[in-house]
Design a protein around this motif. Structure first.
Motif, PDB file in Angstrom:
ATOM      1  N   PRO A 204      36.393  28.722  42.481  1.00 39.57           N
ATOM      2  CA  PRO A 204      36.896  30.020  41.999  1.00 39.57           C
ATOM      3  C   PRO A 204      36.898  31.075  43.104  1.00 39.57           C
ATOM      4  N   GLU A 205      37.880  31.959  43.032  1.00 36.51           N
ATOM      5  CA  GLU A 205      38.009  33.000  44.052  1.00 36.51           C
ATOM      6  C   GLU A 205      36.775  33.892  44.094  1.00 36.51           C
ATOM      7  N   ARG A 206      36.142  34.147  42.946  1.00 33.89           N
ATOM      8  CA  ARG A 206      34.952  35.001  42.907  1.00 33.89           C
ATOM      9  C   ARG A 206      33.801  34.393  43.699  1.00 33.89           C
ATOM     10  N   VAL A 207      33.828  33.060  43.861  1.00 36.09           N
ATOM     11  CA  VAL A 207      32.777  32.374  44.613  1.00 36.09           C
ATOM     12  C   VAL A 207      33.150  32.253  46.087  1.00 36.09           C
ATOM     13  N   SER A 208      34.388  31.898  46.314  1.00 34.07           N
ATOM     14  CA  SER A 208      34.802  31.542  47.667  1.00 34.07           C
ATOM     15  C   SER A 208      35.409  32.700  48.438  1.00 34.07           C
TER      16      SER A 208
END
Length: 693
Positions: A204-208
């Motif tokens: 997910p973008e929020r993680v990466s």
């Protein structure tokens, strides 16, 4: 027997010399180098380059499942060499050497070219050495919550023998040290990745921090494999994959029900004899030896891999990455002019469709309108591959429910579509369609649709025939030709073909068409020989052929003889070609080229000059022994002069002019890429056709 006949028997035909024939398997392998070249071409959009890499990998899988497996079968049964004179054992060694070169090129392309280029463009496939702390924590949680619950690691010991390994499945062999909860000393364990698990994990973008970051399942399994063996030390984890013989063998003459027999065969297909082992490049030799012993393979079947063993699964990135700027621009195929019905359009004249530049819609509309037209009495159709959720099948079901007499020839043995076609046959039968499974011993590969319609006091036949399948997906990805016609002679020929397929008619000479296995092979040879006679008489002997593959020895010999007679021959052959062009005194007048571009070249066109009165045919058949002699195939003429001229212009001359995507075959079996020569303008056949859409 006469003295002349004795002499003829004793004198060997010089055109049978094995030195005149290339090996089909090696020629087929070489096609994948041409596909891989697209992945290395900076002019191709980046994600499309990834797609070409994955296509070359998938093609290689199928090559081992079918072609290499067939050669191994020939070796096991001591079958004699083919026209090239090579024994099966020799071919297998040559396959290994050439395939090893291809595998090395594929992984160099991935590791050194595409993966770095994708990362630079913002599409990252992250190796374990590139995970930051936040990504690692998320992936560990993902492993524990989504992956580990469905895994069943198996320690190898006397009570736990080596497990069955499914064809082309992802597996990890783990080297362990220590003792488990029962005090058993660890040595080796196998972790099998179920096919229910996605091979590509989208972080997910929020993680990466980026929208297009991905990780391979094989990397996650290798990094967190220790969590499956608490209390033991993991000394090493190595991914591997085994490829098995996938050619189904059903003795149709010995079974009462082909569908039931195929279902039984399909159940065991995934566990048939192994033909290839792919293993991590750093796997210890002792473990490789253990795997080889289990799969009954030798070193000649091992391919050491520097990367994911299932590289073709990276194709998921193509679909998951939201980057249309890294793909080919979309296009809208041409559609037919407006009219009340397709029947009215075809009644005014034949309709030619050149896919994917022309939409597949008219074929669908023809069948949909037939399904609801009260004047339509009967529909007959062949189905080889249709795809999931096929609109063609929906229309056939609707027609049957509307009281039409619907007969469908479903080819249950369409390779890798057998299971889908069994389900398709069941669905059609449940709707009241008469389903025919074709002819024992002969796959039905012909692409035909016949619609019988009452018009006034007469019955009129409308026919669609094509070079490709009734599959709307491939109609956008493959180049193919289709003809919709109400010509009475062609309609009657197709009617007779369907009667043969249903077992109600003997072999009958058709008026316009050629058919396998009865007249196509001999008809092709006669037309080649006619061109030779024309050339010998001082005329302009000329042949242009576009097919996917050529290997039938008698056809090759006929082409050699025609070349010796002075016939100018151009062969546009996408894949395997066993004919050697450019041999002095034998094939000086033959040129062979292969076109590899955005779309898979799939149309089959036969053109014979006929001393100024050219004949042009389209067909479902390549010039392979299986197609010409052991399948049901349909070859149909383009009778309308304007349409024939269009097929010649778009499907033949256009490809002979290509100097951007064309590869030319030399006498040694090597291909070299063509480029604009001198003042010649750059020309791409597919781009030219796209520009006219």
């Amino acid at each position: 027997m006469s003295i002349a006949a004795d002499a003829a028997l004793e004198t060997p035909d010089p055109l049978r010399d094995p030195a005149l024939y290339l090996n089909r398997e090696l020629s087929q392998l070489d096609f994948n180098f041409r596909v891989l070249a697209q992945a290395l071409d900076p002019q191709v959009p980046l994600l499309e380059r990834l797609r070409f890499l994955c296509i070359s990998c998938t093609n290689l899988d199928e090559f081992f499942e079918i072609r290499a497996a067939t050669v191994r079968h020939a070796q096991d049964f001591g079958l004699p060499p083919g026209p090239d004179g090579l024994s099966p054992t020799t071919i297998l060694h040559m396959i290994h050497d050439r395939a090893a070169q291809l595998v090395d090129s594929q992984y160099r392309c991935w590791n050194e070219v595409l993966r770095p280029a994708l990362a630079e463009a913002g599409v990252r496939v992250l190796g374990r050495d590139r995970w930051n702390a936040r990504q690692t924590r998320w992936l560990r949680a993902y492993f524990r919550n989504e992956i580990m619950p469905v895994l069943s690691p198996l320690g190898l010991d006397p009570s736990h023998p080596f497990p069955k390994i499914l064809n082309k499945s992802l597996n990890i062999v783990v080297v362990l040290k220590g003792k488990d909860a029962f005090g058993r000393a660890g040595h080796l364990a196998i972790v099998r990745a179920p096919r229910s698990l996605s091979r590509i994990i989208h972080i997910p973008e929020r993680v990466s921090g980026g929208p297009n970051d991905f990780v391979l399942l094989s990397s996650v399994l290798s990094v967190f494999v220790d969590e499956m063996f608490p209390g033991m030390e993991v000394k090493g984890a190595y991914q591997f994959r085994v490829t098995r013989n996938s050619e189904l063998v059903v003795d149709e003459a010995e079974v009462d029900n082909l569908a039931l027999a195929l279902r039984d065969e399909l159940a065991g297909r995934g566990y048939r004899p192994a033909v290839r082992l792919e293993i991590a490049h750093d796997c210890p030799k002792a473990i490789v030896a253990t795997l080889l012993q289990n799969f009954e393979l030798n070193e000649n079947a091992v391919y050491r891999i520097d990367g994911p063993v299932n590289l073709n699964r990276v194709i998921q990135v193509y679909d998951l990455a939201q980057r249309p700027d890294l793909k080919y621009a979309g296009f809208t195929p041409r559609v037919l002019r407006d009219s009340d019905t397709i029947f009215e359009t075809v009644a005014d004249g034949d309709v030619l469709l050149h896919h994917p530049f022309d939409a597949f819609t008219p074929v669908l509309e023809l069948l949909k309108q037939a399904a609801t037209d009260p004047n339509v009495l009967a529909i007959k159709q062949t189905l080889y591959r249709t795809g999931k959720d096929s609109a063609i099948v929906d229309a056939l079901v609707l027609a049957a429910r509307n009281g039409k007499d619907v007969t469908v020839v479903v080819e249950l043995r369409a390779r890798f579509d057998e299971e889908a076609n069994l389900g398709l046959a069941d669905r059609l039968q449940n709707a009241g369609v008469q389903v025919v499974y074709g002819v024992v011993g002969f796959k039905t590969h012909a692409k035909m649709m016949l619609i019988v319609r009452r018009e006034g006091r007469k019955l009129r036949r409308y026919v669609h025939m094509g070079t490709g399948n009734y599959h709307s997906g491939t109609a956008r990805a493959y180049t193919d030709l289709g003809l919709i016609t109400a010509d009475a002679d062609i309609g009657n020929d197709v009617h007779l073909l369907f009667q043969q397929l249903s077992g109600l008619a003997p072999s009958t000479k058709l008026k316009c068409m050629l058919q396998s296995p009865f007249t196509l092979h001999s008809g092709v040879i006669k037309k080649i020989e006619r061109e030779a006679r024309i050339a010998q008489a001082g005329g302009n002997g000329r042949i242009i052929i576009k097919v996917n593959a050529i290997n039938e020895p008698r056809v090759v010999r006929a082409l050699y003889k025609a070349s010796q007679a002075g016939v100018k021959i151009d062969l546009i052959v996408r894949g395997a070609c066993t004919l050697r062009p450019g041999l002095e005194g034998i094939s000086d007048n033959i040129r062979v080229r292969s076109i590899v571009g955005r779309f898979l070249e799939h149309s089959r066109i036969y053109w014979f000059g006929n001393d100024g009165q050219p004949e042009l045919y389209c067909a479902s058949a390549d010039w392979l022994e299986r197609n010409l002699l052991h399948r049901v195939e349909a070859c149909f003429p383009i009778l309308d002069p304007k349409l024939a001229a269009r097929v010649y212009r778009e499907g033949l001359q256009n490809y002979l002019d290509d100097n951007l995507n064309a590869w030319e075959l030399d006498a040694e079996g090597g291909y070299h890429k063509l480029s604009p020569d001198g003042d010649a303008a750059p020309h791409s056949a597919q781009a030219t056709l796209l520009a006219k859409v």
